[in-house]
Design a protein around this motif. Structure first.
Motif, mmCIF file in Angstrom:
data_model
loop_
_atom_site.group_PDB
_atom_site.id
_atom_site.type_symbol
_atom_site.label_atom_id
_atom_site.label_comp_id
_atom_site.label_asym_id
_atom_site.label_seq_id
_atom_site.Cartn_x
_atom_site.Cartn_y
_atom_site.Cartn_z
ATOM 1 N N VAL A 163 0.861 -1.169 0.000
ATOM 2 C CA VAL A 163 0.000 0.000 0.000
ATOM 3 C C VAL A 163 0.906 1.229 0.000
ATOM 4 C CG1 VAL A 163 -0.168 0.075 2.536
ATOM 5 C CG2 VAL A 163 -1.942 1.158 1.144
ATOM 6 N N GLU A 164 0.505 2.230 -0.756
ATOM 7 C CA GLU A 164 1.237 3.501 -0.748
ATOM 8 C C GLU A 164 0.307 4.596 -0.251
ATOM 9 O OE1 GLU A 164 2.732 6.708 -4.015
ATOM 10 O OE2 GLU A 164 3.497 4.662 -4.284
ATOM 11 N N PHE A 165 0.739 5.288 0.798
ATOM 12 C CA PHE A 165 -0.064 6.359 1.372
ATOM 13 C C PHE A 165 0.349 7.699 0.780
ATOM 14 C CE2 PHE A 165 -0.197 3.467 5.259
ATOM 15 C CZ PHE A 165 -1.469 2.987 4.957
ATOM 16 N N LEU A 166 -0.625 8.460 0.264
ATOM 17 C CA LEU A 166 -0.346 9.859 -0.020
ATOM 18 C C LEU A 166 0.204 10.470 1.258
ATOM 19 C CD1 LEU A 166 -2.137 9.108 -2.464
ATOM 20 C CD2 LEU A 166 -3.158 11.375 -2.302
ATOM 21 N N PRO A 167 0.996 11.546 1.168
ATOM 22 C CA PRO A 167 1.808 11.960 2.323
ATOM 23 C C PRO A 167 1.045 12.006 3.642
ATOM 24 C CG PRO A 167 2.359 13.294 0.432
ATOM 25 C CD PRO A 167 1.190 12.452 0.017
ATOM 26 N N VAL A 168 1.559 11.274 4.624
ATOM 27 C CA VAL A 168 0.990 11.308 5.969
ATOM 28 C C VAL A 168 1.676 12.364 6.820
ATOM 29 C CG1 VAL A 168 0.382 8.869 5.883
ATOM 30 C CG2 VAL A 168 2.570 9.540 6.874
ATOM 31 N N ALA A 214 14.128 11.336 5.544
ATOM 32 C CA ALA A 214 13.969 10.074 4.816
ATOM 33 C C ALA A 214 14.329 8.889 5.701
ATOM 34 C CB ALA A 214 14.846 10.091 3.554
ATOM 35 N N VAL A 215 15.455 8.983 6.393
ATOM 36 C CA VAL A 215 15.893 7.897 7.264
ATOM 37 C C VAL A 215 14.913 7.701 8.418
ATOM 38 C CG1 VAL A 215 17.714 7.201 8.901
ATOM 39 C CG2 VAL A 215 18.318 8.095 6.631
ATOM 40 N N PHE A 216 14.390 8.800 8.948
ATOM 41 C CA PHE A 216 13.474 8.756 10.084
ATOM 42 C C PHE A 216 12.270 7.859 9.807
ATOM 43 C CE2 PHE A 216 9.653 10.630 12.107
ATOM 44 C CZ PHE A 216 10.016 10.558 13.445
ATOM 45 N N TRP A 217 11.633 8.027 8.656
ATOM 46 C CA TRP A 217 10.417 7.257 8.367
ATOM 47 C C TRP A 217 10.726 5.786 8.164
ATOM 48 C CZ3 TRP A 217 6.040 9.400 9.575
ATOM 49 C CH2 TRP A 217 5.984 10.793 9.625
ATOM 50 N N LEU A 218 11.891 5.494 7.641
ATOM 51 C CA LEU A 218 12.275 4.102 7.455
ATOM 52 C C LEU A 218 12.690 3.453 8.771
ATOM 53 C CD1 LEU A 218 14.319 4.699 4.204
ATOM 54 C CD2 LEU A 218 12.148 3.472 4.337
ATOM 55 N N GLU A 219 13.342 4.234 9.636
ATOM 56 C CA GLU A 219 13.838 3.678 10.891
ATOM 57 C C GLU A 219 12.765 3.659 11.973
ATOM 58 O OE1 GLU A 219 17.983 4.242 12.702
ATOM 59 O OE2 GLU A 219 16.769 5.781 13.701
ATOM 60 N N ARG A 220 12.153 4.786 12.236
ATOM 61 C CA ARG A 220 11.249 4.891 13.377
ATOM 62 C C ARG A 220 9.835 4.404 13.066
ATOM 63 N NH1 ARG A 220 13.401 7.922 17.608
ATOM 64 N NH2 ARG A 220 15.668 7.611 17.513
ATOM 65 N N TYR A 221 9.435 4.455 11.797
ATOM 66 C CA TYR A 221 8.074 4.036 11.445
ATOM 67 C C TYR A 221 8.044 2.775 10.594
ATOM 68 C CZ TYR A 221 6.070 8.139 13.612
ATOM 69 O OH TYR A 221 5.669 9.070 14.531
ATOM 70 N N HIS A 222 9.199 2.157 10.403
ATOM 71 C CA HIS A 222 9.302 0.876 9.708
ATOM 72 C C HIS A 222 8.701 0.908 8.301
ATOM 73 C CE1 HIS A 222 10.122 -1.886 13.424
ATOM 74 N NE2 HIS A 222 10.795 -0.752 13.491
ATOM 75 N N ALA A 223 8.742 2.075 7.655
ATOM 76 C CA ALA A 223 8.283 2.132 6.271
ATOM 77 C C ALA A 223 9.158 1.230 5.412
ATOM 78 C CB ALA A 223 8.327 3.570 5.759
ATOM 79 N N ILE A 226 1.780 -7.172 4.261
ATOM 80 C CA ILE A 226 1.630 -6.084 3.299
ATOM 81 C C ILE A 226 2.710 -5.032 3.532
ATOM 82 C CG2 ILE A 226 0.098 -4.234 2.503
ATOM 83 C CD1 ILE A 226 -2.203 -6.140 3.658
ATOM 84 N N GLY A 227 3.403 -4.644 2.476
ATOM 85 C CA GLY A 227 4.418 -3.606 2.561
ATOM 86 C C GLY A 227 3.802 -2.219 2.569
ATOM 87 N N VAL A 228 4.520 -1.255 3.157
ATOM 88 C CA VAL A 228 4.019 0.114 3.301
ATOM 89 C C VAL A 228 5.002 1.092 2.668
ATOM 90 C CG1 VAL A 228 3.331 1.921 4.923
ATOM 91 C CG2 VAL A 228 2.818 -0.477 5.447
ATOM 92 N N ILE A 229 4.519 1.856 1.697
ATOM 93 C CA ILE A 229 5.314 2.881 1.017
ATOM 94 C C ILE A 229 4.704 4.236 1.357
ATOM 95 C CG2 ILE A 229 6.044 3.765 -1.230
ATOM 96 C CD1 ILE A 229 5.707 0.842 -2.268
ATOM 97 N N HIS A 265 0.303 -3.426 11.816
ATOM 98 C CA HIS A 265 -0.772 -4.357 11.471
ATOM 99 C C HIS A 265 -0.667 -4.787 10.014
ATOM 100 C CE1 HIS A 265 -4.689 -6.268 11.988
ATOM 101 N NE2 HIS A 265 -4.977 -5.826 10.768
ATOM 102 N N LEU A 266 -0.362 -3.864 9.129
ATOM 103 C CA LEU A 266 -0.182 -4.219 7.728
ATOM 104 C C LEU A 266 0.967 -5.197 7.558
ATOM 105 C CD1 LEU A 266 -0.804 -0.678 6.243
ATOM 106 C CD2 LEU A 266 -2.250 -2.677 5.865
ATOM 107 N N HIS A 267 2.066 -4.965 8.278
ATOM 108 C CA HIS A 267 3.195 -5.887 8.217
ATOM 109 C C HIS A 267 2.814 -7.274 8.722
ATOM 110 C CE1 HIS A 267 6.538 -2.567 8.172
ATOM 111 N NE2 HIS A 267 5.887 -2.690 7.027
ATOM 112 N N LEU A 268 2.088 -7.311 9.814
ATOM 113 C CA LEU A 268 1.688 -8.611 10.367
ATOM 114 C C LEU A 268 0.766 -9.366 9.414
ATOM 115 C CD1 LEU A 268 1.058 -7.621 14.099
ATOM 116 C CD2 LEU A 268 3.027 -8.850 13.163
ATOM 117 N N ARG A 269 0.108 -8.647 8.523
ATOM 118 C CA ARG A 269 -0.776 -9.288 7.530
ATOM 119 C C ARG A 269 -0.044 -9.526 6.211
ATOM 120 N NH1 ARG A 269 -6.166 -8.035 8.937
ATOM 121 N NH2 ARG A 269 -6.778 -9.558 7.331
#
Length: 641
Positions: free
Chosen positions: A198-203, A304-313, A244-247, A238-242
């Motif tokens: 799933v890809e979220f428009l900017p959160v 960029a690093v923050f969202w990948l590290e802290r939010y597991h994007a 599903i990747g998150v972009i 929850h998406l990961h546990l199901r």
């Protein structure tokens, strides 16, 4: 929330000399650990450590509900190392405290109240205060994070469902979803329909809701409109546990000029360019980041690093890359200044994009970075070591525009523009592409996807199914904006949400079932995804039958047995005994047919498959006498493959 607070009793700061060095060199990738608001301990007393970059300030103080928003009550002190960083410790405040920075510039007695560029959380707009927030979270997605490389590799099936969080589901009039409530229902839908990501428009926090998040101010905070940072983490988890990747959409190209934000931050053009011809973005009426400034590069790379590290994007989709690459983007002659070599290329942005991609890949080699780039810039997905920009995937905007232009034609006139359909193969392997049918194509009076199709309602639905069949069998990863999967009639509106009620009707149920089956076939057949960026993964059977507007082609996997045959009839006239050459004999099973009655079609087809005949056709020793349904795609695999 429990965490061990940093103790700053000895140093009085979280910022070290090495941090300052990296920051000023443009090489600090985790500034969020140092700048901003951090609950801490000093001398056994709890409080919050604040630090902010404001090199042209004469005075900086923290204001908030804890001191009546009075400037000067809790002043910060500028560091003595010429970094321009102001810092200080405020006693007895912590998680949940509202605050801003009061800045008095050394120029023209300019005073302003600013939100924190590194705030982890903000008040719900239109309120504008930053919020001290502990974003610790006990993640439970370790298994996903350990194995996600398998779903993010170039030879994996990647089918992305693009979502605007506020309007995917609207429980009541003008009400937005919450991260917490959305998690289960969204995951269920993604699993039911077979999308991999799933890809979220900017959160990221943004002041203007109708910007859909593309006018970002909170580069380190998910928008508070839908809940807290931890609730957004729950959604990702929850998406990961199901499975599903998150972009996440990410916007390093420009930012809004709202007074409490980044613009004219310390009485100077700090984050944006000082030169008017570079500072203002004429298309979006916003400020352009000064990517020649090392500190700004550190800020954005840290985001960029923050969202990948802290939010597991699992990936970032970088918005508006084209606008970053060209100095004359959306500008007329005389409105831009050439680079030092006299060209239109934005050398600072190019260097930034390469640095950003290298940093992300060094830290997260299993994450995707995707470029929205609409020109023929060479090497967008080539490694930076060979002169490329270093992205993993690039949106294929040429394919999207040509394909939609072709489908908008009345079938009687499609014979005159076969190039709109076939040209994409000439460059399909020049980059690693993703094929987007995105939100941009279903707004601003462009109509919904189904509305672009010609003919009556039946033909519109048939054309839409044909479009999806062609898309899912064409080389490249896939992206579809929400609502397209069931044939929404109305243009998307962030205010009204999707027309889920259409699924009460069989024709729209059929479209959804077709997209679901396409996703399942795409994921199941290696030939449809393994060699997306390899010319050996695609082979025309015939593209010369322009009179009948029929094309046929083979997709091939790495194994010789992995072969898929696709035939598309772009007219409403059924074609009987239509001969198509194949590489070998045997029975070819019809695995999908967009004209099947369960999808809302007329039921014309091949009764499950066709036995190959030793009749040469299209330069091949065997051929199939096919029935091609009207406005339909049919897909075959050799039995036993």
């Amino acid at each position: 929330m429990q965490q061990t607070l940093p103790d700053i009793a000895k140093t009085g700061s979280l910022v070290t000399g090495y941090d300052v060095y990296l920051f000023r060199q443009g090489n600090h990738s985790r500034l969020y650990e140092k700048l901003g608001a951090h609950p801490a301990v000093a001398g056994g007393t709890e409080g919050t450590f604040f630090s902010v970059w404001a090199p042209n300030a004469d005075e900086v103080s923290v204001i908030g509900d804890f001191n009546g928003w009075r400037a000067g009550e809790d002043p910060l002190t500028v560091r003595g190392d010429d970094s321009g960083i102001w810092e200080g410790f405020v006693l007895d405040i912590g998680h949940g405290t509202l605050y801003k920075y009061h800045i008095r510039s050394r120029y023209n007695d300019y005073c302003v109240e600013k939100g924190d560029p590194f705030a982890r959380f903000w008040e719900v707009p239109p309120k504008t205060a930053s919020v001290v927030w502990d974003i610790s979270y006990a993640w439970r997605d370790r298994a996903w994070m350990r194995c996600r490389e398998e779903v993010n590799t170039p030879d994996a099936p990647i089918s992305v469902y693009e979502v605007h969080l506020g309007s995917w589901r609207m429980p009541g009039e003008r009400r937005c979803n919450s991260y917490q409530n959305l998690a289960t229902e969204l995951a269920d839908h993604l699993l039911d329909t077979g999308f991999t990501h799933v890809e979220f428009l900017p959160v990221m926090e943004h002041p203007f809701y109708p910007s859909w998040g593309y006018q970002t101010l909170g580069y380190f905070a998910p928008t508070s409109r839908y809940g807290t940072p931890q609730e957004f983490m729950h959604l990702v988890e929850h998406l990961h546990l199901r499975g599903i990747g998150v972009i996440l959409d990410w916007v390093p190209s420009h930012f809004p000029s709202d007074g409490y934000g980044l613009s004219y931050f310390d009485g100077t053009y700090l984050y944006e360019h000082a030169l008017p011809g570079l500072r203002y973005h004429p298309e979006w009426k916003s400020c352009v980041f000064n990517l020649a400034r090392n500190e700004v590069r550190s800020f954005l790379i840290s985001s960029a690093v923050f969202w990948l590290e802290r939010y597991h994007a699992d990936g970032l989709r970088v918005d508006a890359v084209s606008s970053m690459l060209y100095l004359d983007y959306a500008r007329s002659a005389g409105e831009w200044t050439p680079n030092v070599y006299g060209g239109r290329e934005n050398l600072e942005s190019i260097a930034f994009l390469r640095k950003m991609n290298d940093t992300v890949h060094a830290n997260f080699p299993d994450a995707l970075v995707i470029a929205e780039e609409a020109t023929a810039w060479p090497g967008v997905t080539a490694p930076t070591a060979t002169g490329g920009l270093g992205f993993d995937l690039k949106w294929n905007m040429g394919w999207m525009h040509d394909t939609l232009d072709y489908f908008a034609l009345d079938p009687a006139f499609r014979r005159y523009r076969p190039d709109l359909l076939t040209f994409s193969i000439w460059y399909a392997f020049s980059e690693r592409y993703i094929l987007p049918l995105s939100h941009d194509e279903v707004v601003h009076e462009k109509s919904a996807l189904i509305g672009k199709m010609p003919g009556d309602e039946w033909r519109k639905r048939a054309n839409l199914r044909l479009l999806f069949g062609y898309m899912f069998t064409h080389p490249g990863k896939k992206l579809l904006f929400m609502g397209g999967e069931f044939g929404q009639w109305s243009e998307w509106s962030h205010e009204t949400g999707l027309e889920w009620h259409l699924l009460e009707y069989a024709p729209h149920q059929g479209i959804l079932r077709w997209v679901t089956d396409l996703n399942r076939l795409y994921r199941r057949e290696p030939a449809l995804h393994e060699r997306d960026a390899d010319p050996a993964g695609f082979e025309w059977v015939d593209f010369s039958d322009v009179e009948k507007s029929v094309v046929s082609y083979l997709r091939r996997g790495r194994s010789a047995d992995d072969v898929v045959l696709v035939a598309c009839n772009f007219t409403p006239v059924p074609r009987y005994n239509y001969r198509v050459g194949v590489p070998f004999g045997g029975f070819w099973k019809e695995v999908l047919n967009s004209d099947a009655t369960e999808y809302g079609g007329s039921g014309v087809g091949n009764l499950g498959g066709v036995e190959a005949e030793q009749v040469p056709a299209h330069g091949r020793p065997w051929s199939l006498p096919l029935t091609l349904p009207p406005l339909a795609a049919v897909v075959f695999t050799p039995e036993g493959a």
